[in-house]
Design an enzyme around this catalytic site. Sequence first.
Site, mmCIF file in Angstrom:
data_model
loop_
_atom_site.group_PDB
_atom_site.id
_atom_site.type_symbol
_atom_site.label_atom_id
_atom_site.label_comp_id
_atom_site.label_asym_id
_atom_site.label_seq_id
_atom_site.Cartn_x
_atom_site.Cartn_y
_atom_site.Cartn_z
ATOM 1 N N ASN A 85 -10.760 -3.290 -5.745
ATOM 2 C CA ASN A 85 -9.944 -2.241 -6.559
ATOM 3 C C ASN A 85 -10.600 -1.933 -7.827
ATOM 4 O O ASN A 85 -10.215 -0.873 -8.512
ATOM 5 C CB ASN A 85 -8.297 -2.946 -6.949
ATOM 6 C CG ASN A 85 -7.780 -2.740 -5.482
ATOM 7 O OD1 ASN A 85 -6.808 -3.499 -5.264
ATOM 8 N ND2 ASN A 85 -7.902 -1.751 -4.706
ATOM 9 N N ASP A 101 0.887 -1.154 0.065
ATOM 10 C CA ASP A 101 -0.084 0.004 -0.170
ATOM 11 C C ASP A 101 0.926 1.305 0.189
ATOM 12 O O ASP A 101 1.932 1.344 0.696
ATOM 13 C CB ASP A 101 -0.993 -0.108 1.141
ATOM 14 C CG ASP A 101 -2.013 0.599 0.989
ATOM 15 O OD1 ASP A 101 -2.207 1.299 0.027
ATOM 16 O OD2 ASP A 101 -2.973 0.934 2.195
HETATM 17 C C1 IPE Z 1 -1.282 -0.014 -3.557
HETATM 18 O O1 IPE Z 1 -1.194 1.533 -3.575
HETATM 19 C C2 IPE Z 1 -1.406 -0.296 -5.004
HETATM 20 C C3 IPE Z 1 -2.790 -1.218 -5.162
HETATM 21 C C4 IPE Z 1 -4.078 -1.253 -4.471
HETATM 22 C C5 IPE Z 1 -2.996 -1.576 -6.545
HETATM 23 P P1 IPE Z 1 -2.565 2.495 -3.694
HETATM 24 O O2 IPE Z 1 -2.758 2.769 -4.937
HETATM 25 O O3 IPE Z 1 -3.534 1.846 -2.681
HETATM 26 O O4 IPE Z 1 -2.014 3.776 -2.847
HETATM 27 P P2 IPE Z 1 -2.725 4.912 -2.026
HETATM 28 O O5 IPE Z 1 -3.388 4.001 -0.747
HETATM 29 O O6 IPE Z 1 -3.399 5.616 -2.879
HETATM 30 O O7 IPE Z 1 -1.409 5.684 -1.205
HETATM 31 MG MG MG Z 2 -3.993 2.138 -0.820
#
Ligand code: IPE
Ligand code: MG
Length: 229
Positions: free
Chosen positions: A50, A2
Site C-alpha cells: 500500500n 477492501d
Molecule cells: C481498502 O480499500 C483500504 C486499504 C487498502 C487501506 P481500497 O482503498 O483498496 O478500495 P478499492 O479497492 O480502491 O475500492
Molecule cells: Mg482495494
Amino acid sequence: MDGNGRWAAQRSLPRTSGHRAAETAVIDVIEAARAAGIGWLSLYAFSTENWRRPSAEVDFLMQLVRRVVRKHAPLLHARGIRCRFLGVTDPRVPAALARDFADLTTLTGDNRGMTLTVAFDHGGRRDIVEAARSLIRSGVTADAVTEESFAAHLPFPDTPDVDLVIRTSGEQRISNFMLWQVAYAEWVFPPVLWPDFRAPHFLECLRTFQQRDRRFGGVLPHQNGEHRP
Ligand code: IPE
Ligand code: MG
C-alpha cells in the site's frame, strides 16, 4: 477490508471519503466478532504494497488510523479486547502512530477477551523471510528445521492458524496476507464494499464457514464409506 475507493467513486467522492466511512464497519465487526465469541480477529489495514499509493492517500490513512485508534482505545479496553499490531516495521510509519499502537498494546496487554490483531504495514512474504533470518541467527541446523520450529520464529507465534478469511468487495486474491497462517483457511468473498459491511454480513460469513466441510486434506469419517456393507 477492501472496497473503500470504489465505495467513494460510486458516490463521486474522493477515495479518502471511503476510508473515513470504513471506521463504522471496523467497529461494528469488532463488536460482532466479540459478541459471537470469536477468540481471534485480524484486520488487514495496510499492506507493505500500500506504500505505492499516492502520498496524499497514504498520509490520510496514517492520520485516520491514528485518530481511530485513539478514539476507540477506551472501548476496546472496556470490552476486554487484547490489541496488537502486526507489521509496523517501516520507518515511514509515523513515530506518533507507532507510539499509539504501542500504547494500545500495553493498555490492553492483560485483557483475556478476544485478541484483535491489526495488520499494518504487513506483508506475509516479509514475515516468512524475517522468520528464516531469525531461524538462521538462532544457529539451528538445516535438518532440525520443522514446520513447528519455523512457525515459532514468525511474529506472534501464539496466533493460531487462520480458520476463515473474509475479503470484501468481491476481489478474490490473497494479497500477501498472513501467507503461512492461511494454509488451510476457508475463504469467503462477499460482494459488499467494506464501508457498507456490518454485523449481519459478518454473521452471514460465519454461517457460510460453518457449512463448509473442513477436511485438511483428509476425508471425513462419514465419507470413508468404502467398507460399509
Ligand atoms: C481498502 O480499500 C483500504 C486499504 C487498502 C487501506 P481500497 O482503498 O483498496 O478500495 P478499492 O479497492 O480502491 O475500492
Ligand atoms: Mg482495494
